[in-house]
Write a protein that holds these residues in place. Structure first.
Motif, PDB file in Angstrom:
ATOM      1  N   CYS A 342       0.847  -1.204   0.000  1.00 11.01           N
ATOM      2  CA  CYS A 342       0.000   0.000   0.000  1.00 11.01           C
ATOM      3  C   CYS A 342       0.877   1.247   0.000  1.00 11.01           C
ATOM      4  O   CYS A 342       0.622   2.203  -0.742  1.00 11.01           O
ATOM      5  N   HIS A 347      -0.153   4.918  -0.439  1.00 10.52           N
ATOM      6  CA  HIS A 347      -1.184   4.996   0.601  1.00 10.52           C
ATOM      7  C   HIS A 347      -0.645   4.623   1.969  1.00 10.52           C
ATOM      8  O   HIS A 347      -0.122   3.529   2.142  1.00 10.52           O
ATOM      9  N   ILE A 380      -8.707  -0.465  -2.105  1.00  8.80           N
ATOM     10  CA  ILE A 380      -8.390   0.709  -1.283  1.00  8.80           C
ATOM     11  C   ILE A 380      -9.424   1.802  -1.528  1.00  8.80           C
ATOM     12  O   ILE A 380      -9.928   2.443  -0.612  1.00  8.80           O
TER      13      ILE A 380
END
Ligand SMILES: [Zn+2]
Length: 452
Positions: A342, A347, A380
């Motif tokens: 991620c 992120h 996500i």
């Protein structure tokens, strides 16, 4: 400190190109030859000039434009072949004529229909003629490993006396075992007059999966040239794979104290280029160049890799030109690996967010085995829109739209060339084999008539 140097003789463009489904046109061969030059191979066998006009043109074109390595052309042990090879090669900065003639009784009796005496005389004459044209001459007694050993020694001695500078010992049918092949090289070293003045070469086929092991056994017993191909392509089960031979010597230099001149970080780009040109994909678990060669899925492996790559990696992906080690996200992946991926996608989550993403990720991974970056970005996006409904303020800032996220280097491999190859694999009935010198198709039965 000085380690013996091993000459890397690449035959991707000759033995490799002869394999079904791997035909290349002149421009493609030139492109690959330029890549082989960047890779640092010592010899490029560019083709078999008498086999077709295309082969002739490819050898001539490569000879004219790739100037650092030796450029070799193959020829049967007869004047027309040798003359044609020389015609194609003579513009090279470093030309080599590679003459071959079968020496095993089975080939002499059924294929060539000549006696051992005729074979010996023909080999000697052919080398003598080639030597009158070119200083660098390689001779291959085809099917060496099934040849009577005293007769093989006699032929090798004769061609050395006639001017051969490299003697290649082909395991044409991939029949030999490592100890046996090593012993054969040692016997030649011990018994043949003049052998110390020439380079002994290996040329091993992979019918029993032993081509690389046999080549290394040859090197340990005195061979100083290895013939090999990118991705191990070649007749039937293929040739010794260049990347495996070279990396075995690089990684286990304690057991194989030899040098090659290869720029190993060009290995992966070379493999990708070949796969792209031939549209023959690399098998995913192929050593060194396969898609999974540096992928780790099991949670315990991923955890170890993140703590220290040495736990599960004997060479770095970067050392062979793979952009990054990839953690494959699947149902066995842990939270730590997911968080890292991620982050690589831009992120950063707090614990609560990550818990939710992880929960959904496990459900998804159970369904689709392997979670690609695109799936993860979608997931996500879903999870974060939910968050933003509840928790206003974070929207748009924390979670940029998937399409706007620049992919990290690792991800580029996942979605890029590495994975794009299987999409156009099909080597179906529409993929015609190249015609041979007799204008027929290069069928399976003819394969072993064609080269060493
Ligand atoms: Zn071969």
């Amino acid at each position: 400190m000085d380690r013996p140097r091993i000459t890397i003789f690449d035959t991707t463009l000759r033995d490799g190109e002869q394999s079904p489904g791997c035909s290349m046109n002149v421009q493609e061969k030139l492109r690959l030859a330029q890549q082989l030059d960047r890779l640092g191979v010592d010899v490029i066998e560019a083709g078999f000039p008498i086999a077709s006009d295309g082969d002739f043109e490819a050898v001539q074109t490569i000879a004219a434009s790739v100037r650092r390595p030796i450029i070799a052309g193959l020829a049967r042990a007869c004047t027309p072949d040798i003359d044609r090879a020389w015609e194609a090669l003579k513009g090279a900065a470093h030309p080599r004529i590679h003459v071959f003639l079968a020496t095993s009784d089975i080939h002499l009796k059924y294929k060539l229909r000549i006696t051992r005496e005729q074979c010996l005389a023909q080999a000697r004459e052919a080398v003598r003629h080639a030597k009158s044209l070119c200083a660098d001459i390689q001779f291959s007694p085809e099917d060496s490993t099934r040849t009577d050993i005293p007769f093989l020694c006699e032929v090798v001695e004769a061609v050395i006396a006639a001017g051969a500078t490299t003697v290649n010992i082909p395991d044409t049918v991939g029949y030999s075992m490592p100890e046996e092949y090593g012993q054969l090289i040692r016997t030649l070293k011990e018994k043949v007059a003049g052998i110390d003045n020439v380079t002994i070469s290996t040329h091993c086929h992979n019918d029993l999966g032993l081509a690389v092991a046999n080549s290394l056994a040859g090197v340990q017993n005195g061979a100083r040239q290895v013939e090999c191909t990118i991705n191990g392509i070649g007749e039937r089960a293929g040739n010794a794979s260049l990347e495996e031979v070279v990396m075995a010597m690089r990684v286990r230099v304690d057991r194989y104290p030899y040098e090659t001149s290869l720029a190993t970080e060009q290995i992966f780009p070379s493999s990708q280029m070949l796969a792209e040109i031939t549209r023959v994909a690399v098998q995913p678990n192929k050593a060194v160049t396969g898609r999974n060669a540096f992928a780790h899925e099991a949670g315990i492996h991923q955890d170890g890799m993140l703590k220290n790559p040495l736990t599960y990696e004997i060479m770095t992906p970067q050392s062979v030109g793979v952009p990054d080690s990839r953690l494959v996200l699947g149902k066995h992946s842990g939270r730590h690996a997911l968080a890292l991926r991620c982050q690589q996608l831009g992120h950063h989550f707090d614990r609560r967010e990550l818990d939710e993403i992880y929960r959904k990720f496990v459900i998804l991974a159970d369904r689709i085995k392997r979670v690609q970056d695109s799936h993860l970005l979608e997931l996500i996006h879903d999870v974060t829109s939910n968050f933003s409904n509840v928790d206003t303020g974070a929207q748009g800032k924390k979670f940029p739209a998937a399409s706007a996220v620049p992919l990290p280097r690792g991800a580029a491999v996942v979605g890029g060339a590495h994975e794009s190859v299987p999409a156009h694999i099909p080597v179906g009935p529409g993929h015609l084999p190249k015609p041979n010198a007799f204008g027929e198709h290069h069928g399976e039965q003819e394969d072993y008539l064609w080269g060493v």
